[in-house]
Design an enzyme around this catalytic site. Structure first.
Site, short mmCIF file in Angstrom:
data_model
loop_
_atom_site.label_atom_id
_atom_site.label_comp_id
_atom_site.label_asym_id
_atom_site.label_seq_id
_atom_site.Cartn_x
_atom_site.Cartn_y
_atom_site.Cartn_z
N TYR A 1 0.83 -1.20 0.00
CA TYR A 1 0.00 0.00 0.00
C TYR A 1 0.87 1.25 0.00
CZ TYR A 1 -3.89 -3.11 1.19
OH TYR A 1 -4.84 -4.11 1.16
N ASN B 1 -12.56 0.16 -5.89
CA ASN B 1 -12.22 -0.28 -7.24
C ASN B 1 -13.44 -0.91 -7.91
OD1 ASN B 1 -11.09 -1.33 -9.58
ND2 ASN B 1 -9.91 -2.91 -8.52
N CYS C 1 -6.41 -4.99 -7.63
CA CYS C 1 -6.25 -4.59 -6.23
C CYS C 1 -5.83 -5.77 -5.35
CB CYS C 1 -7.53 -3.94 -5.71
SG CYS C 1 -9.05 -4.83 -6.04
N HIS C 2 -6.00 -7.01 -5.84
CA HIS C 2 -5.55 -8.17 -5.07
C HIS C 2 -4.03 -8.23 -4.98
CE1 HIS C 2 -5.64 -9.51 -9.30
NE2 HIS C 2 -4.62 -10.30 -8.97
N GLU D 1 -1.56 -16.61 -9.49
CA GLU D 1 -0.46 -15.88 -10.13
C GLU D 1 0.91 -16.36 -9.66
OE1 GLU D 1 -1.08 -11.67 -10.02
OE2 GLU D 1 -3.16 -11.83 -10.68
#
EC number: 2.1.1.63
Length: 207
Positions: free
Chosen positions: A114, A137, A145-146, A172
């Site tokens: 952040y 979002n 945003c993850h 991912e």
């Protein structure tokens, strides 16, 4: 919302349950996670790709992009990101700046804190405001945003639920725990080392 927008909606199945996409001819407005969240342990349970049906081009592009994200992540850069037309993208704000930076800088397989994202958006002390931008979002997954996590290595909050965020990170290739924030060899890492938290402008044609 623009009074001239003729809103259309479509749904598709995903490993996270049903997703609802809404938009108009000018751009995508929202992605909503309608289905029950899943756990990172279920990351192999991937439904068949959704058919890309007719409709506004931004919805078709988003469907194709999401299909690639879940089924062909190695080819994700070949699929165009649809134009965005939610009101948050129609006027200058810190939230808009944060979301654009996240979209353009933090790629598949990378994470950022952040505080680092606040610095990229031009205000290193605005980590809390970045958290607010993530909650607001309108197009999760597409604007990732993850991929925004705590500096401590904690996963952090997510509007779709912790299990969904953990699934996306596992999809991912991330192992939960202390992350390598940004990835020193990735684009985010390059920005963090060389860009010096300059704010920049949104790409042309995305207003």
């Amino acid at each position: 919302m623009d009074k001239d927008c003729e809103m259309k909606r479509t749904t598709l199945d995903s490993p996270l349950g049903k997703l609802e996409l809404s938009g108009c001819e000018q751009g995508l407005h929202e992605i909503k996670l309608l289905g029950k969240g899943t756990s990172a342990a279920d990351a192999v349970e991937v439904p068949a790709p959704a058919a890309v049906l007719g409709g506004p081009e931004p919805l078709m592009q988003c469907t194709a992009w999401l299909n690639a994200y879940f089924h062909q992540p190695e080819a994700i850069e070949e699929f165009p990101v649809p134009a965005l037309h939610h009101p948050v993208f129609q006027q200058e704000s810190f939230t808009r700046q944060v979301l654009w930076k996240l979209l353009k800088v933090v790629k598949f397989g990378e994470v950022i804190s952040y505080q680092q994202l606040a610095a990229l958006a031009g205000n290193p002390k605005a980590a809390r405001a970045v958290g607010g931008a993530m909650r607001g979002n309108p197009v999760p997954i597409l604007i990732p945003c993850h991929r925004v996590v705590c500096s401590s290595g904690a996963v952090g909050n997510y509007s779709g639920g912790l299990a969904v965020k953990e699934w996306l990170l596992a999809h991912e290739g991330h192992r939960l725990g202390k992350p390598g924030l940004g990835g020193s060899s990735g684009l985010a890492g390059a920005w963090l080392k060389g860009a010096g938290a300059t704010s920049g402008s949104p790409p042309a044609g995305r207003n």
